[in-house]
Motif scaffolding. Structure first.
Motif, PDB file in Angstrom:
ATOM      1  N   PHE A  20       0.834  -1.202   0.000  1.00 45.02           N
ATOM      2  CA  PHE A  20       0.000   0.000   0.000  1.00 45.02           C
ATOM      3  C   PHE A  20       0.871   1.256   0.000  1.00 45.02           C
ATOM      4  CE2 PHE A  20      -3.314  -2.830   1.803  1.00 45.02           C
ATOM      5  CZ  PHE A  20      -4.342  -2.521   0.933  1.00 45.02           C
ATOM      6  N   PHE A  21       1.899   1.245   0.817  1.00 44.57           N
ATOM      7  CA  PHE A  21       2.773   2.407   0.946  1.00 44.57           C
ATOM      8  C   PHE A  21       3.468   2.734  -0.368  1.00 44.57           C
ATOM      9  CE2 PHE A  21       7.028   4.140   1.816  1.00 44.57           C
ATOM     10  CZ  PHE A  21       6.688   5.311   2.479  1.00 44.57           C
ATOM     11  N   SER A  22       3.904   1.705  -1.082  1.00 40.05           N
ATOM     12  CA  SER A  22       4.662   1.911  -2.319  1.00 40.05           C
ATOM     13  C   SER A  22       3.768   2.113  -3.528  1.00 40.05           C
ATOM     14  CB  SER A  22       5.582   0.715  -2.567  1.00 40.05           C
ATOM     15  OG  SER A  22       4.823  -0.463  -2.734  1.00 40.05           O
ATOM     16  N   TYR A  23       2.461   1.972  -3.338  1.00 40.78           N
ATOM     17  CA  TYR A  23       1.568   2.025  -4.489  1.00 40.78           C
ATOM     18  C   TYR A  23       1.605   3.367  -5.209  1.00 40.78           C
ATOM     19  CZ  TYR A  23      -2.457   1.852  -7.468  1.00 40.78           C
ATOM     20  OH  TYR A  23      -3.252   1.901  -8.555  1.00 40.78           O
ATOM     21  N   ALA A  24       1.679   4.444  -4.450  1.00 40.81           N
ATOM     22  CA  ALA A  24       1.631   5.773  -5.072  1.00 40.81           C
ATOM     23  C   ALA A  24       2.755   5.945  -6.087  1.00 40.81           C
ATOM     24  CB  ALA A  24       1.709   6.854  -4.001  1.00 40.81           C
ATOM     25  N   ILE A  25       3.960   5.480  -5.708  1.00 42.71           N
ATOM     26  CA  ILE A  25       5.092   5.581  -6.625  1.00 42.71           C
ATOM     27  C   ILE A  25       4.839   4.729  -7.859  1.00 42.71           C
ATOM     28  CG2 ILE A  25       7.552   5.089  -6.900  1.00 42.71           C
ATOM     29  CD1 ILE A  25       7.875   5.635  -3.918  1.00 42.71           C
ATOM     30  N   ALA A  26       4.364   3.511  -7.646  1.00 46.02           N
ATOM     31  CA  ALA A  26       4.105   2.616  -8.778  1.00 46.02           C
ATOM     32  C   ALA A  26       3.034   3.193  -9.687  1.00 46.02           C
ATOM     33  CB  ALA A  26       3.666   1.239  -8.261  1.00 46.02           C
ATOM     34  N   ALA A  27       2.034   3.835  -9.111  1.00 41.88           N
ATOM     35  CA  ALA A  27       0.946   4.395  -9.912  1.00 41.88           C
ATOM     36  C   ALA A  27       1.440   5.505 -10.816  1.00 41.88           C
ATOM     37  CB  ALA A  27      -0.163   4.915  -8.987  1.00 41.88           C
ATOM     38  N   VAL A  28       2.323   6.339 -10.282  1.00 42.81           N
ATOM     39  CA  VAL A  28       2.874   7.421 -11.103  1.00 42.81           C
ATOM     40  C   VAL A  28       3.690   6.850 -12.256  1.00 42.81           C
ATOM     41  CG1 VAL A  28       4.463   9.366 -11.120  1.00 42.81           C
ATOM     42  CG2 VAL A  28       2.852   9.097  -9.230  1.00 42.81           C
ATOM     43  N   ARG A  29       4.451   5.821 -11.967  1.00 43.36           N
ATOM     44  CA  ARG A  29       5.291   5.227 -13.000  1.00 43.36           C
ATOM     45  C   ARG A  29       4.474   4.575 -14.102  1.00 43.36           C
ATOM     46  NH1 ARG A  29       9.845   2.295  -9.127  1.00 43.36           N
ATOM     47  NH2 ARG A  29      10.990   4.201  -8.579  1.00 43.36           N
ATOM     48  N   LYS A  30       3.245   4.198 -13.774  1.00 43.55           N
ATOM     49  CA  LYS A  30       2.404   3.567 -14.791  1.00 43.55           C
ATOM     50  C   LYS A  30       1.966   4.552 -15.877  1.00 43.55           C
ATOM     51  CE  LYS A  30       0.185   0.507 -11.427  1.00 43.55           C
ATOM     52  NZ  LYS A  30      -1.076   0.301 -10.700  1.00 43.55           N
ATOM     53  N   ARG A  31       1.925   5.819 -15.530  1.00 47.47           N
ATOM     54  CA  ARG A  31       1.370   6.790 -16.456  1.00 47.47           C
ATOM     55  C   ARG A  31       2.225   6.912 -17.698  1.00 47.47           C
ATOM     56  NH1 ARG A  31      -2.865   5.913 -15.700  1.00 47.47           N
ATOM     57  NH2 ARG A  31      -3.480   7.727 -16.887  1.00 47.47           N
ATOM     58  N   ASN A  32       1.595   7.290 -18.791  1.00 43.32           N
ATOM     59  CA  ASN A  32       2.272   7.468 -20.075  1.00 43.32           C
ATOM     60  C   ASN A  32       2.978   6.193 -20.526  1.00 43.32           C
ATOM     61  OD1 ASN A  32       1.526  10.250 -20.137  1.00 43.32           O
ATOM     62  ND2 ASN A  32       3.215  10.682 -18.710  1.00 43.32           N
ATOM     63  N   SER A  33       2.415   5.075 -20.177  1.00 44.92           N
ATOM     64  CA  SER A  33       2.972   3.782 -20.578  1.00 44.92           C
ATOM     65  C   SER A  33       2.317   3.330 -21.876  1.00 44.92           C
ATOM     66  CB  SER A  33       2.698   2.759 -19.476  1.00 44.92           C
ATOM     67  OG  SER A  33       2.846   1.441 -19.965  1.00 44.92           O
ATOM     68  N   PRO A  34       3.041   2.532 -22.696  1.00 45.34           N
ATOM     69  CA  PRO A  34       2.396   1.951 -23.883  1.00 45.34           C
ATOM     70  C   PRO A  34       1.156   1.130 -23.537  1.00 45.34           C
ATOM     71  CG  PRO A  34       4.773   1.633 -23.955  1.00 45.34           C
ATOM     72  CD  PRO A  34       4.458   2.167 -22.589  1.00 45.34           C
ATOM     73  N   LEU A  35       1.070   0.688 -22.284  1.00 45.76           N
ATOM     74  CA  LEU A  35      -0.074  -0.122 -21.871  1.00 45.76           C
ATOM     75  C   LEU A  35      -1.342   0.718 -21.719  1.00 45.76           C
ATOM     76  CD1 LEU A  35       1.619  -2.400 -19.174  1.00 45.76           C
ATOM     77  CD2 LEU A  35       1.423  -2.769 -21.634  1.00 45.76           C
ATOM     78  N   ASP A  36      -1.205   2.063 -21.738  1.00 47.30           N
ATOM     79  CA  ASP A  36      -2.378   2.920 -21.601  1.00 47.30           C
ATOM     80  C   ASP A  36      -3.407   2.666 -22.708  1.00 47.30           C
ATOM     81  OD1 ASP A  36      -1.331   4.050 -19.384  1.00 47.30           O
ATOM     82  OD2 ASP A  36      -0.710   5.918 -20.339  1.00 47.30           O
ATOM     83  N   LYS A  37      -2.945   2.185 -23.860  1.00 49.93           N
ATOM     84  CA  LYS A  37      -3.841   1.961 -24.990  1.00 49.93           C
ATOM     85  C   LYS A  37      -4.660   0.684 -24.831  1.00 49.93           C
ATOM     86  CE  LYS A  37      -0.818   4.381 -28.247  1.00 49.93           C
ATOM     87  NZ  LYS A  37      -0.032   4.274 -29.519  1.00 49.93           N
ATOM     88  N   ILE A  38      -4.275  -0.158 -23.889  1.00 45.65           N
ATOM     89  CA  ILE A  38      -4.994  -1.415 -23.664  1.00 45.65           C
ATOM     90  C   ILE A  38      -6.170  -1.152 -22.728  1.00 45.65           C
ATOM     91  CG2 ILE A  38      -4.800  -3.745 -22.693  1.00 45.65           C
ATOM     92  CD1 ILE A  38      -1.864  -3.714 -23.550  1.00 45.65           C
ATOM     93  N   PRO A  39      -7.369  -1.667 -23.039  1.00 47.77           N
ATOM     94  CA  PRO A  39      -8.542  -1.411 -22.194  1.00 47.77           C
ATOM     95  C   PRO A  39      -8.309  -1.830 -20.744  1.00 47.77           C
ATOM     96  CG  PRO A  39      -9.186  -2.473 -24.249  1.00 47.77           C
ATOM     97  CD  PRO A  39      -7.694  -2.504 -24.213  1.00 47.77           C
ATOM     98  N   THR A  40      -8.919  -1.079 -19.847  1.00 46.73           N
ATOM     99  CA  THR A  40      -8.781  -1.333 -18.414  1.00 46.73           C
ATOM    100  C   THR A  40     -10.127  -1.744 -17.830  1.00 46.73           C
ATOM    101  OG1 THR A  40      -7.064   0.359 -18.266  1.00 46.73           O
ATOM    102  CG2 THR A  40      -8.066  -0.351 -16.198  1.00 46.73           C
ATOM    103  N   VAL A  41     -10.108  -2.719 -16.952  1.00 45.62           N
ATOM    104  CA  VAL A  41     -11.285  -3.066 -16.155  1.00 45.62           C
ATOM    105  C   VAL A  41     -11.048  -2.508 -14.758  1.00 45.62           C
ATOM    106  CG1 VAL A  41     -12.664  -4.917 -15.147  1.00 45.62           C
ATOM    107  CG2 VAL A  41     -11.774  -5.128 -17.484  1.00 45.62           C
ATOM    108  N   GLY A  42     -11.914  -1.621 -14.327  1.00 49.07           N
ATOM    109  CA  GLY A  42     -11.719  -0.961 -13.051  1.00 49.07           C
ATOM    110  C   GLY A  42     -11.138   0.427 -13.246  1.00 49.07           C
ATOM    111  N   PRO A  43     -11.022   1.212 -12.175  1.00 49.34           N
ATOM    112  CA  PRO A  43     -10.482   2.569 -12.258  1.00 49.34           C
ATOM    113  C   PRO A  43      -9.040   2.554 -12.763  1.00 49.34           C
ATOM    114  CG  PRO A  43     -11.532   2.180 -10.129  1.00 49.34           C
ATOM    115  CD  PRO A  43     -11.427   0.856 -10.808  1.00 49.34           C
ATOM    116  N   SER A  44      -8.649   3.585 -13.544  1.00 47.75           N
ATOM    117  CA  SER A  44      -7.311   3.608 -14.118  1.00 47.75           C
ATOM    118  C   SER A  44      -6.568   4.908 -13.865  1.00 47.75           C
ATOM    119  CB  SER A  44      -7.390   3.364 -15.632  1.00 47.75           C
ATOM    120  OG  SER A  44      -8.205   4.340 -16.270  1.00 47.75           O
ATOM    121  N   GLY A  45      -7.131   5.811 -13.083  1.00 50.18           N
ATOM    122  CA  GLY A  45      -6.442   7.055 -12.779  1.00 50.18           C
ATOM    123  C   GLY A  45      -5.283   6.838 -11.825  1.00 50.18           C
ATOM    124  N   VAL A  46      -4.437   7.876 -11.688  1.00 51.40           N
ATOM    125  CA  VAL A  46      -3.252   7.752 -10.826  1.00 51.40           C
ATOM    126  C   VAL A  46      -3.649   7.373  -9.402  1.00 51.40           C
ATOM    127  CG1 VAL A  46      -1.322   9.014  -9.798  1.00 51.40           C
ATOM    128  CG2 VAL A  46      -1.876   9.323 -12.220  1.00 51.40           C
TER     129      VAL A  46
END
Length: 497
Positions: A20-46
């Motif tokens: 949980f503590f490290s999630y915020a960092i991981a969430a930021v790193r996810k942004r602007n990823s090539p994976l953003d173009k793949i559909p998401t199930v569930g919330p996808s914001g930072v």
């Protein structure tokens, strides 16, 4: 202690807190990823994807079912990264055809079980043991079948000793674990070790340790893993114990020259691994760590399948007599052997249906992209991305199966055996994996499972101990983990033959 009990203990709570503590960092790193173009199930914001990660931890199977009905490939948030899930048949075919230089099962496996810390980094260096399983071991299933049958009879005599006059109540999964660990030990290492409760206990402990502790370690940063792993489990000490059990057997065979010309007593995994290894790897330690890993691979999944099958026999009782009739007719005509076991089509079908309905994890057949990879529909995933197959959803796809949530024990009896036998591979059934990296030990697993169930059916009646409670809940997170405290009961119906 069962897996669910481990996850609620304090070290695991601490690790989840770290996640949980490290999630915020991981969430930021996810942004602007090539994976953003793949559909998401569930919330996808930072920030909102954190809620999605919580949801996937608690309700991952439902999210994957939802995604599989909408998309051929999609992603769901987890605490450390996106989980990519493949469901479309064309994309599954891409996975099946891909080379190890493109997507790797072994790299994904290592990421999950953390070989460096749970057993040995040497298991990452090569997969000589896999070649042994595919080759000499599979070829010897028929020759070694009498050992499997003998061990099954001995295991039933000890495990169900109190079932002669009244119902004997046993906790389900630990009992299945004991059966499978003894059968595997007998086939892999011979009767001396399979009858040694300390040896099989260590193998059972490793089976829990590698899955449970490896998963926990994978959530931690690399620098912390060595320290935590030492607290979790005395890996080196337990490996040394296994080496001491193997030492006299290996020394005796080398002294007699059995390695070059193995007799019936030395025709097992110890000899096969020794002969397959390069000279530099012909060491007691190397044999020990590979035997440990192969026992882990054999015990954990196979025990879960056996537990689910026994639950289904206790629930769907109308199948018992037709199965007994098939088994007894074939055995009376041909005896107990690998060929006669393969002819038990109804039994095979019942067990496959049990695996389909109750024994398939939400995600299966993990892979890691070891280079950039593009699916045939144009979906791009960058190097380093882990992804998996929507196992449970595919096994319940109404486009493949009529009444997919209905248990039909003889669903496959008249179907093409090359596609629908228990050990067969198909993109329409997720059981033992897909492609060339499918489970290499599935033929042995099918043989030992069918033998175990056939022996139990002929000689014992079976029921749920608490019939009013019904079948226990299966899913634990993403996995079809048999109920931790569920029990079934056995009563002897005829003397063991």
């Amino acid at each position: 202690m069962h897996l669910v009990d481990h996850l609620s203990s304090s070290p695991y709570s601490a690790v989840l807190g770290f996640a949980f503590f490290s999630y915020a960092i991981a969430a930021v790193r996810k942004r602007n990823s090539p994976l953003d173009k793949i559909p998401t199930v569930g919330p996808s914001g930072v920030l909102t994807s954190w809620i999605g990660a919580m949801r996937s931890f608690r309700h991952g199977p439902l999210m994957i079912q939802e995604g599989s009905e909408k998309y051929p490939i999609f992603k769901i948030p987890t605490f450390s990264s996106w989980l990519l899930v493949v469901a479309g048949p064309e994309l599954l075919e891409d996975m099946r055809k891909a080379s190890d230089e493109q997507i790797s099962f072994l790299a994904a496996l290592d990421a999950s079980v953390q070989f460096d810390h749970t057993i040995s980094p040497r298991l990452r260096a090569d997969d000589a043991h896999i070649r042994v399983i595919r080759g000499v071991m599979t070829k010897n299933i028929g020759a070694r079948y009498p050992d499997v049958l003998d061990e099954m009879n001995k295991t039933l005599e000890s495990l169900l000793a109190g079932a002669d006059k009244d119902w004997l109540h046993l906790t389900a999964f630990p009992s299945a674990l004991q059966i499978v660990s003894r059968l595997s030990a007998r086939f892999f290492s011979g009767p001396v070790l399979s009858s040694n409760p300390k040896y099989t206990e260590i193998m059972e402990k490793f089976a829990v340790h590698v899955v449970k502790d490896g998963g926990m370690l994978s959530l931690l940063p690399g620098w912390l893993r060595p320290f935590v792993s030492r607290i979790q489990f005395d890996t080196e000490g337990n490996i040394r114990e296994i080496e001491e059990y193997l030492r006299p057997i290996l020394a005796e065979r080398l002294e007699r020259g059995d390695m070059e010309n193995p007799d019936a007593d030395s025709n097992d995994l110890i000899t096969w691994l020794w002969n397959a290894a390069p000279e530099a790897q012909r060491t007691l330690h190397d044999i020990a760590i590979r035997i440990i890993w192969l026992n882990v691979a054999a015990i954990r999944t196979t025990s879960a399948i056996l537990t689910h099958v026994l639950f289904d026999l206790a629930i769907y009782k109308s199948y018992i007599e037709p199965l007994r009739e098939e088994i007894s007719t074939i055995v009376e005509a041909e005896g107990w052997n690998k060929v006669s076991i393969e002819k038990m089509k109804k039994l095979d079908s019942f067990m496959k249906e049990s695996q389909r309905v109750h024994g398939s994890d939400a995600v299966m057949s993990d892979r890691l992209a070891v280079s950039d990879f593009t699916f045939s529909d144009g979906t791009f995933i960058p190097k380093g991305t882990r992804f998996a197959v929507a196992g449970h959803a595919i096994n319940h796809d109404k486009r493949i199966y009529s009444n997919p949530y209905e248990f039909q024990g003889f669903r496959y009896v008249d179907m093409d055996p090359s596609k629908w036998q228990l050990a067969s591979l198909s993109l329409e059934f997720m059981g033992f994996g897909i492609g060339k990296r499918a489970c290499p030990g599935r033929f042995f697993a099918a043989t030992e499972l069918k033998t175990a169930v056939a022996r139990i059916l002929l000689d014992y009646d079976i029921k749920l101990t608490d019939e009013k409670a019904g079948r226990p809940k299966d899913f634990l997170g993403m996995f079809m983990e048999p109920g931790a405290k569920a029990k079934f009961s056995f009563k002897r119906r005829v003397p063991i033959k």
